[in-house]
Design an enzyme around this catalytic site. Structure first.
Site, PDB file in Angstrom:
ATOM      1  CG  HIS A 146      -1.951   1.057   1.215  1.00  0.00           C
ATOM      2  ND1 HIS A 146      -2.882   1.187   0.200  1.00  0.00           N
ATOM      3  CD2 HIS A 146      -2.206   2.063   2.085  1.00  0.00           C
ATOM      4  CE1 HIS A 146      -3.652   2.225   0.449  1.00  0.00           C
ATOM      5  NE2 HIS A 146      -3.275   2.779   1.576  1.00  0.00           N
ATOM      6  CE  LYS A 210      -8.806   7.596  -1.511  1.00  0.00           C
ATOM      7  NZ  LYS A 210      -8.405   6.188  -1.712  1.00  0.00           N
ATOM      8  CB  THR A 241     -16.262  -1.457  -0.632  1.00  0.00           C
ATOM      9  OG1 THR A 241     -15.783  -0.105  -0.626  1.00  0.00           O
ATOM     10  CG2 THR A 241     -16.010  -2.097   0.729  1.00  0.00           C
ATOM     11  N   GLY A 243     -15.765   1.508  -3.741  1.00  0.00           N
ATOM     12  CA  GLY A 243     -16.356   2.831  -3.584  1.00  0.00           C
ATOM     13  C   GLY A 243     -15.506   3.930  -4.198  1.00  0.00           C
TER      14      GLY A 243
END
Length: 340
Positions: A146, A210, A241, A243
């Protein structure tokens, strides 16, 4: 004086329960077979592991994805069980006198909590690194953390690979109009990787900002760059998810983008992810097989035209394993076919 016998170096590859198909593919690239392993759970959920062959003096590589999932036909294993199974397999290997143990973690779970973003929060990426070290892992091979700085949480060597060349090779074969192509970073943290991707694809770069009002919820607050009439490829490290991707794709369409593609290394796909992606304006979602995805959700499976396409990181992992075993070096060269 008694004669000393030099121990012959040997390579042994074993698979955890989460992604055996990937492990078998890696072994095939190395012209090997997976080692025999007994893995099961007791009735109370405790995990049992036993090597069914001698690994004394061997360099053991354990392939496991620390994520929820399962190999085809197996029971679903959640992320916590996947991590615990890896730790138990490592402990068993050490107690069986393995020379070294390398954890080949296709998806490094708990990596999103890599810093304290608010008071009284944990840093789970560091905690997992500590657990692996205490269990006896001598080296870790992983793909697209990440954040790259997570390597610094380890006191043992880390081979941090990237799937960007594999994803870039897939899109190059699609022969998209290069003059209208642009790579989109869904947030500022992914901008550096997206820049590398855009350089390989010889495409423009667009960056989004974001915000997260809460966990697993995202909203796009800014867009840097022109996407009107462009073919956009959103590049991310994982899809949970979905999103973030849906919000990003909607923003791009609102700003005049012609087509929107998505590519990511880790297909976590939890909660409403599959439904969101299928009902979106996204043309195609390209992911790597670091985490297993059920066949019914894959593109062109059973005659159904879905949106999810999977590409394999097995050649990349096989090359990394061989380089570590043979004391070579792992090189990340874009446009490589990763042949051994």
């Amino acid at each position: 004086m008694a004669e000393t016998t030099e121990m012959k170096k040997s390579l042994a590859i074993f698979s955890g329960s989460v992604n055996r198909e990937l492990a078998e593919e890696v072994a095939k690239h190395l012209n090997m077979e997976l080692g025999k392993m007994a893995l099961k759970q007791f009735s109370n959920g405790e995990i049992y592991a036993r090597y069914l062959e001698s690994i004394r003096g061997a360099d053991v590589f354990i392939i496991q994805s620390v994520a929820g999932g399962c190999s085809e036909g197996d029971d679903f294993m959640d992320v916590n069980d996947a991590l615990m199974e890896l730790l138990i397999m490592t402990d068993a290997a050490k107690r069986a006198s393995a020379r070294t143990v390398t954890a080949v973690i296709s998806n490094y779970g708990y990596s999103r909590q890599d810093r304290k973003a608010a008071a009284r929060e944990p840093i789970t990426a560091k905690l997992v690194a500590n657990l692996l070290t205490v269990a006896g892992v001598d080296r870790t091979i992983t793909i697209d953390l990440h954040q790259g700085q997570i390597q610094g949480f380890f006191d043992t060597p880390v081979n941090h690979l990237t799937a960007l060349p594999i994803l870039a090779a897939y899109f190059k074969k699609k022969n998209l109009d290069r003059s209208r192509l642009c790579i989109v970073s869904p947030d500022v943290g992914r901008a550096k990787a997206a820049k590398k991707f855009s350089d390989v694809m010889d495409a423009d770069l667009v960056i989004m900002h974001k915000g997260r009002p809460s966990h697993n919820k995202a909203e796009i607050t800014a867009l840097i760059g022109d996407v009107r009439d462009k073919i956009c490829i959103i590049n991310d490290d994982m899809i949970d998810t979905a999103g973030t991707l849906i919000a990003a794709a909607e923003t791009l369409k609102q700003e005049g983008a012609d087509m929107v593609y998505v590519c990511a290394t880790h297909p976590i796909f939890s909660g409403p992810a599959y439904e969101r992606l299928e009902n979106s304006d996204i043309e195609e979602v390209v992911v790597c097989n670091t985490i297993p995805v059920p066949q019914q959700h894959l593109r062109a499976s059973n005659g159904k035209k879905g949106k999810i396409t999977m590409v394999s990181v097995a050649p990349l992992l096989a090359e990394a394993i061989w380089n570590v075993y043979s004391d070579g070096s792992v090189s990340q060269i874009f446009d490589s076919d990763y042949s051994l």
